[in-house]
Write a protein that holds these residues in place. Structure first.
Motif, short mmCIF file in Angstrom:
data_model
loop_
_atom_site.label_atom_id
_atom_site.label_comp_id
_atom_site.label_asym_id
_atom_site.label_seq_id
_atom_site.Cartn_x
_atom_site.Cartn_y
_atom_site.Cartn_z
N ASP A 32 37.77 16.35 25.00
CA ASP A 32 38.52 17.39 25.70
C ASP A 32 39.34 18.27 24.75
N ASP A 51 39.95 21.05 27.21
CA ASP A 51 39.57 20.91 28.61
C ASP A 51 40.56 20.01 29.34
N ARG A 56 41.66 23.55 32.41
CA ARG A 56 40.68 23.02 33.36
C ARG A 56 40.82 23.73 34.71
N GLU A 57 42.05 24.01 35.14
CA GLU A 57 42.24 24.70 36.41
C GLU A 57 41.80 26.16 36.33
N ARG A 59 39.37 27.25 34.44
CA ARG A 59 37.91 27.18 34.52
C ARG A 59 37.46 26.93 35.96
N GLU A 60 38.20 26.11 36.68
CA GLU A 60 37.85 25.85 38.07
C GLU A 60 37.99 27.12 38.91
N ASP A 321 30.74 22.10 32.79
CA ASP A 321 31.63 21.49 31.81
C ASP A 321 31.07 21.70 30.43
N HIS A 323 32.48 20.86 27.71
CA HIS A 323 32.89 19.78 26.84
C HIS A 323 32.14 18.50 27.20
N GLY A 326 35.53 15.00 29.94
CA GLY A 326 35.42 14.94 31.38
C GLY A 326 36.32 13.91 32.00
N SER A 328 39.51 12.42 33.76
CA SER A 328 40.48 13.03 34.65
C SER A 328 41.81 13.21 33.95
#
Length: 330
Positions: A32, A51, A56-57, A59-60, A321, A323, A326, A328
């Motif tokens: 990450d 990541d 991450r948010e 990218r979401e 993804d 990366h 992954g 959490s």
């Protein structure tokens, strides 16, 4: 060591049970981590970001916008006046032209700043200086022309945003290419304006009409609510820099849409601001998505966050993804 001992009983950790670190489930791994950029492309820069958390948010949110556009769902951007003041109109215009915006919403401030830029290429007066000499908010064209747009819009049954767009389209505007309202009018994209009376400089002028402003803003609420209904099944609503008015309006529109029988399921909402205020958190992020959906809060200055988001939408879509991590990291 010498000295007196505590008279209170202490917990002794000498019997704790341990386990190998390698067996622990961790939230962040080396997959990450950020990576130094090797080239000079935006794609390489985005892939180099760690990541985790806000990245991450972000990218979401980009994935949600891609899904919404691909599926023909609504993508509504609400913005406060500051977004225009810091020079982001060209990015909003580009996003409109490329299908990333199906409707816009703003307050009276956003309308005023956009109008002044279209007319003379500048906006945002020195409030302290002008207020001291009694001249704050007294620019002639701003007061006369925007109040005229409201009156004519009320007579013709238009929303305030459409009325301003039509007014700007009447003549050649020296800086019209930088106007969100004018370009939206040309593209047939609604811009809805929600006015709190007494908050805007145009209300200080003698030809201001509360009836006209109220009527056109009410029409815009009905247009906006229809656009919110298009968010059902995977649409996206973004709130950029409005702390009170737009979050309140959005919540009421959500209530109306759901009362009509439309669930607004699969909705993604996002609030981008340099401070996460109460109303955007509740009325944009949490309450509308409580029955299903996703709310995303991204904190940062508009002049950095919006160009970053717009640039990510310009790059080709990649696997979900980039990366190899992954794990959490909630």
């Amino acid at each position: 060591m010498g000295g007196a001992l505590s008279r209170f009983e202490r917990f002794r950790p000498d019997r704790i049970e341990t386990y190998p670190l390698s067996e622990r489930e961790s939230k962040v791994g080396v997959g990450d981590f950020a990576r130094p950029v090797q080239g000079d492309s935006l794609r390489e820069f985005f892939d180099s970001l760690p990541d985790v958390l806000a990245v991450r948010e972000l990218r979401e949110l980009v994935r949600a916008l891609r899904r919404a556009r691909d599926a023909g769902k609504g993508i509504v951007w609400g913005f406060g006046g500051h977004v225009i003041k810091v020079g982001l109109a060209p990015l909003l215009i580009d996003l409109m032209e490329r299908g990333w915006i199906t409707a816009l919403a703003t307050n009276g401030s956003g309308m005023i700043h956009d109008f002044e830029i279209a007319l003379c290429g500048s906006t945002s007066e020195d409030v302290e200086r002008e207020l001291g000499r009694g001249a704050f908010g007294m620019a002639r064209e701003t007061g006369e022309m925007l109040n005229r747009a409201a009156r004519e819009g009320a007579e013709q049954g238009l929303g305030l945003g459409e009325a301003v767009g039509r007014l700007l389209a009447e003549d050649e505007r020296p800086f019209g290419e930088c106007s969100v309202f004018l370009r939206a009018h040309q593209l047939g994209i609604p811009v809805c304006v929600f006015v709190a009376f007494g908050t805007d400089i145009v209300h200080n002028h003698p030809d201001a009409s509360g009836a006209a402003v109220g009527r056109t803003s009410q029409v815009d609420f009905e247009i906006f609510t229809h656009q919110v209904s298009r968010l059902d099944g995977g649409g996206v609503y973004l709130n950029l820099g409005s702390a009170v008015i737009l979050p309140e309006v959005f919540l009421k529109a959500v209530a109306l849409v759901r009362n009509s029988g439309i669930r607004l399921g699969g909705l993604t909402t996002a609030n981008l601001d340099f401070i996460q205020h109460y109303r955007p958190t509740q009325n944009v992020i949490r309450r509308p998505t409580a029955e299903g959906g996703r709310g995303i809060a991204l904190t940062g200055h508009h002049e950095i966050m919006v160009p970053l988001l717009a640039a990510m939408l310009r790059t080709p879509a990649q696997p979900e993804d980039a990366h190899t991590g992954g794990a959490s990291n909630d």
